[in-house]
Write an enzyme that holds these catalytic residues in place. Structure first.
Site, PDB file in Angstrom:
ATOM      1  N   CYS A 179      -9.636   2.051   2.370  1.00 24.13           N
ATOM      2  CA  CYS A 179      -8.732   2.924   3.135  1.00 24.13           C
ATOM      3  C   CYS A 179      -8.412   4.100   2.220  1.00 24.13           C
ATOM      4  CB  CYS A 179      -7.466   2.162   3.509  1.00 24.13           C
ATOM      5  SG  CYS A 179      -6.152   3.207   4.182  1.00 24.13           S
ATOM      6  N   THR A 180      -8.467   5.302   2.773  1.00 24.99           N
ATOM      7  CA  THR A 180      -8.319   6.472   1.902  1.00 24.99           C
ATOM      8  C   THR A 180      -6.892   6.652   1.372  1.00 24.99           C
ATOM      9  OG1 THR A 180      -8.058   7.840   3.893  1.00 24.99           O
ATOM     10  CG2 THR A 180     -10.254   7.745   2.892  1.00 24.99           C
ATOM     11  N   HIS A 181      -5.939   5.918   1.934  1.00 23.85           N
ATOM     12  CA  HIS A 181      -4.592   5.968   1.365  1.00 23.85           C
ATOM     13  C   HIS A 181      -4.505   5.207   0.038  1.00 23.85           C
ATOM     14  CE1 HIS A 181      -3.323   7.320   5.380  1.00 23.85           C
ATOM     15  NE2 HIS A 181      -2.147   7.629   4.857  1.00 23.85           N
ATOM     16  N   ASP A 189      -7.530  12.866   8.742  1.00 18.08           N
ATOM     17  CA  ASP A 189      -7.145  11.465   8.512  1.00 18.08           C
ATOM     18  C   ASP A 189      -5.931  11.218   9.396  1.00 18.08           C
ATOM     19  OD1 ASP A 189      -6.916   8.888   7.249  1.00 18.08           O
ATOM     20  OD2 ASP A 189      -5.332   9.682   5.981  1.00 18.08           O
ATOM     21  N   SER A 190      -5.527   9.949   9.504  1.00 19.56           N
ATOM     22  CA  SER A 190      -4.302   9.650  10.240  1.00 19.56           C
ATOM     23  C   SER A 190      -3.084  10.221   9.505  1.00 19.56           C
ATOM     24  CB  SER A 190      -4.134   8.135  10.384  1.00 19.56           C
ATOM     25  OG  SER A 190      -4.058   7.550   9.096  1.00 19.56           O
ATOM     26  N   GLU A 198       2.911   6.878   3.194  1.00 21.55           N
ATOM     27  CA  GLU A 198       3.360   8.037   3.968  1.00 21.55           C
ATOM     28  C   GLU A 198       4.867   8.279   3.777  1.00 21.55           C
ATOM     29  OE1 GLU A 198       1.752  10.282   6.023  1.00 21.55           O
ATOM     30  OE2 GLU A 198      -0.191   9.458   5.467  1.00 21.55           O
ATOM     31  N   CYS A 226     -11.245   8.995   6.755  1.00 21.42           N
ATOM     32  CA  CYS A 226     -10.494   7.824   7.202  1.00 21.42           C
ATOM     33  C   CYS A 226     -11.503   6.741   7.559  1.00 21.42           C
ATOM     34  CB  CYS A 226      -9.662   8.204   8.426  1.00 21.42           C
ATOM     35  SG  CYS A 226      -8.786   6.826   9.178  1.00 21.42           S
ATOM     36  N   THR A 280     -10.875   3.860   9.047  1.00 23.39           N
ATOM     37  CA  THR A 280     -10.589   3.285  10.363  1.00 23.39           C
ATOM     38  C   THR A 280     -11.164   4.171  11.464  1.00 23.39           C
ATOM     39  OG1 THR A 280      -8.496   2.574   9.382  1.00 23.39           O
ATOM     40  CG2 THR A 280      -8.737   2.282  11.758  1.00 23.39           C
ATOM     41  N   TYR A 294      -3.482   4.355  12.286  1.00 23.51           N
ATOM     42  CA  TYR A 294      -4.618   4.101  13.164  1.00 23.51           C
ATOM     43  C   TYR A 294      -5.019   2.616  13.099  1.00 23.51           C
ATOM     44  CZ  TYR A 294      -5.956   9.090  13.847  1.00 23.51           C
ATOM     45  OH  TYR A 294      -6.020  10.413  14.197  1.00 23.51           O
TER      46      TYR A 294
END
Ligand code: DGL
Length: 277
Positions: A192-194, A19-20, A160, A82, A84, A51
């Protein structure tokens, strides 16, 4: 005898996931639940995050390099954890590399099946929402429903920075989610995986009657299906290991992973190759 030795050589290989940043760990927890004995290698491309605001060429380049790194480490399959990166690069990566590559997309289809009033909010990055792949998804499934998109500015960076930090992210979520809720949506897609890490705040703003769709469990099941189909499922009984790499100095990522997973871990520096990390 010889063929079972050869088979073991492949089934015991790890699965690569990237992932980013740390968002992909929200997928890892579902993978771990149904594939407890697989070894997992996880790459966080934190130095190049987010990303969601980058151009396609940049993401193609990053994801290609990360896939090469994982393949050099002997992975038997790759999960692009991810939305994106999947939207931009999954076709390219599947053409470039000969191994199962599992991507993910916002759960528009399950949201439509589940929604009572046909009004659905999709929370994702600018990159995902602006992609041709997302447009195709809408063209295929969204007929008769109303999809309200929300390009969630700053959410990935906030996670993050602070992990789930409830107080710090609540206002950010409230500001951007309120106009979507005002349109009457009864279902929200976490594209979005976040964003599963903000679920508590999303529920606080949207109220308990909102339905939330996270595609993490479906991606884990799809991975297991592919491993079964390709005879790649681990035959070991011992619990699988997890190893981490990060393109930024690893300290902050280590702290975040430990906070999210509740146990100590080691994060290695992603080796640089060529001119870019
Ligand atoms: N977790 C990524 C996704 O699912 C975040 C992308 C970003 O870095 O903007 O889209």
């Amino acid at each position: 005898m010889r063929s079972s030795v050869l088979r073991h050589k492949y089934t015991s290989r790890p699965i690569g996931i990237f992932d980013s940043g740390i968002g992909g760990l929200s997928v890892v927890r579902h993978i771990r639940r149904i594939l407890p004995s697989e070894d997992l290698l996880y790459v966080s491309d934190r130095a190049h995050l987010p990303y969601g605001t980058k151009d396609s060429q940049y993401i193609l380049d990053r994801t290609h390099r990360i896939a090469e790194f994982l393949i050099q480490r002997g992975v038997k399959a790759i999960v692009i954890a991810c939305n994106t990166a999947t939207a931009v690069a999954v076709h390219h990566l599947r053409k470039a590399f000969q191994l199962p590559i599992i991507g993910m997309e916002p759960g528009v289809k399950p949201a439509i099946l589940q929604s009572r009033n046909g009004l659905i909010g999709v929370l994702a990055t600018e990159g995902t929402l602006g992609s041709g792949k997302f447009q195709t998804l809408l063209n295929q499934h969204a007929d008769g429903s109303e999809i309200i998109i929300c390009p969630c500015h700053g959410w990935v960076e906030a996670i993050e920075r602070d992990g789930m930090a409830y107080r710090k992210t609540l206002e950010l979520v409230r500001r951007q989610l309120t106009p979507v809720l005002e349109q009457g949506v009864d279902t929200l897609v976490l594209g979005c995986t976040h964003f599963p890490y903000l679920e508590e705040n999303i529920l606080k703003v949207a109220g308990p009657s909102i339905a939330i769709i996270d595609t993490g469990p479906a991606v884990a099941k799809q991975l297991r299906r592919r491993l079964v189909d390709e005879n790649l499922l681990s035959t070991d009984d011992a619990p699988g290991s997890e190893r981490f790499w990060c393109s930024a100095p690893p300290e902050q990522t280590r702290k975040l992973i430990e906070k999210l997973q509740g146990q100590p871990c080691v994060v290695n520096s992603l080796p640089t190759h060529g001119k870019s990390v």
